[in-house]
Enzyme design. Structure first.
Site, PDB file in Angstrom:
ATOM      1  N   ASN A   1      27.040  89.805  16.940  1.00  0.00           N
ATOM      2  CA  ASN A   1      26.466  88.569  16.412  1.00  0.00           C
ATOM      3  C   ASN A   1      25.876  87.671  17.494  1.00  0.00           C
ATOM      4  O   ASN A   1      25.053  86.813  17.207  1.00  0.00           O
ATOM      5  CB  ASN A   1      27.543  87.799  15.634  1.00  0.00           C
ATOM      6  CG  ASN A   1      27.004  86.555  14.964  1.00  0.00           C
ATOM      7  OD1 ASN A   1      25.948  86.582  14.356  1.00  0.00           O
ATOM      8  ND2 ASN A   1      27.719  85.450  15.112  1.00  0.00           N
TER       9      ASN A   1
ATOM     10  N   LYS B   1      15.000  91.205  18.070  1.00  0.00           N
ATOM     11  CA  LYS B   1      15.616  91.395  16.763  1.00  0.00           C
ATOM     12  C   LYS B   1      15.019  92.582  16.013  1.00  0.00           C
ATOM     13  O   LYS B   1      15.688  93.198  15.180  1.00  0.00           O
ATOM     14  CB  LYS B   1      15.490  90.110  15.942  1.00  0.00           C
ATOM     15  CG  LYS B   1      16.401  88.985  16.460  1.00  0.00           C
ATOM     16  CD  LYS B   1      17.854  89.433  16.512  1.00  0.00           C
ATOM     17  CE  LYS B   1      18.799  88.335  16.917  1.00  0.00           C
ATOM     18  NZ  LYS B   1      20.217  88.759  16.910  1.00  0.00           N
TER      19      LYS B   1
ATOM     20  N   TYR C   1      12.295  86.813  21.370  1.00  0.00           N
ATOM     21  CA  TYR C   1      13.315  86.857  20.319  1.00  0.00           C
ATOM     22  C   TYR C   1      12.908  87.803  19.192  1.00  0.00           C
ATOM     23  O   TYR C   1      13.716  88.615  18.718  1.00  0.00           O
ATOM     24  CB  TYR C   1      13.550  85.453  19.767  1.00  0.00           C
ATOM     25  CG  TYR C   1      14.649  85.393  18.730  1.00  0.00           C
ATOM     26  CD1 TYR C   1      15.986  85.402  19.112  1.00  0.00           C
ATOM     27  CD2 TYR C   1      14.353  85.321  17.368  1.00  0.00           C
ATOM     28  CE1 TYR C   1      17.000  85.341  18.158  1.00  0.00           C
ATOM     29  CE2 TYR C   1      15.350  85.269  16.418  1.00  0.00           C
ATOM     30  CZ  TYR C   1      16.670  85.267  16.818  1.00  0.00           C
ATOM     31  OH  TYR C   1      17.670  85.216  15.859  1.00  0.00           O
TER      32      TYR C   1
ATOM     33  N   SER D   1      17.551  89.516  12.296  1.00  0.00           N
ATOM     34  CA  SER D   1      16.980  88.232  11.883  1.00  0.00           C
ATOM     35  C   SER D   1      15.750  88.488  11.033  1.00  0.00           C
ATOM     36  O   SER D   1      15.120  89.557  11.133  1.00  0.00           O
ATOM     37  CB  SER D   1      16.577  87.414  13.120  1.00  0.00           C
ATOM     38  OG  SER D   1      15.811  86.273  12.756  1.00  0.00           O
TER      39      SER D   1
END
Length: 229
Positions: A65, A140, A136, A122
């Site tokens: 996580n 993901k 990012y 995500s």
């Protein structure tokens, strides 16, 4: 919290002792163990595994996580602004660390013929994202690839691997986003709000259960209708 409610014992990992103390407040100390580790360190998986084995038996469930999404004045760096160091750090924490943790813990799962790995991706890894830059978003998307790879390689041993793709969730990470952008993201979400951590935790707890035994390689969207598929 949802994993504890489902009967699991949980090792919480963070590099901040203060964050761990806050997370542990009100939890059963016999079933929740704090581990102050920096998962960016290649040595952290072995340290985590050893600590869990000393107190309990080896881990049968892994939830990846931890992640970072650097912001600059409330916004992510775009392609022309992102630095090599920021890119490296995002990939180290969001991609390399989950791979190392899974590689460390999966031998026991394989040996016992049962295991659950849940990777938190995500919406930004599946579609356009309003508050995430190239580092990012790429990280993901990579998490989804890792998930499929583990799922296909280890299903024969009774180990499942799935991902959860949250949309906007009301956490400390969210508060780094500019207020105007936050309002825009909420308005673009069908339910008109951000999710609560417990709502993500409920899906993770299900994927960690025996009832989810016929689900592997899947990506579960938990985004309030911000991205429908």
């Amino acid at each position: 919290m949802k994993l504890l409610q489902a009967g699991h014992r949980v090792a919480l990992v963070d590099r901040s002792g203060d964050a761990l103390s806050e997370a542990l407040a009100g939890l059963d100390a016999d079933r929740a163990m704090p581990l102050c580790l920096d998962i960016a360190s290649p040595d952290s998986p072995a340290a985590l595994d050893a600590a869990i084995r000393v107190r309990w038996e080896p881990a049968s469930v892994l939830v990846n996580n931890a992640a970072i999404s650097p912001k600059h004045a409330g916004k992510a760096a775009d392609l022309e602004q992102v630095t090599a160091e920021e890119w490296r750090l995002v990939m180290e924490i969001n991609v390399a660390a989950p791979m190392r943790l899974a590689a460390c813990l999966i031998p026991f799962m394989r040996q016992q013929g049962w295991g659950r790995i849940i990777n938190v991706s995500s919406r930004a890894g599946r579609s356009i994202a309003n508050a995430a830059g190239p580092a990012y978003m790429t990280s993901k998307a990579a998490v989804l690839g890792i998930t499929r790879s583990i799922a296909s390689d280890y299903a024969q041993y009774g180990v499942t691997c799935n991902s959860v793709a949250p949309g906007l969730v009301e956490t400390a990470l969210t508060r780094a986003i500019s207020p105007d952008l936050l309002a825009t993201i909420r308005a673009r979400t069908a339910l008109g709000r951000g999710g609560e951590p417990e709502e993500i935790g409920a899906v993770i707890a299900f994927l960690a259960s025996h009832d989810a035994g016929f689900i592997t390689g899947a990506c579960i969207a938990v985004n309030g209708g911000a991205f429908m598929c």
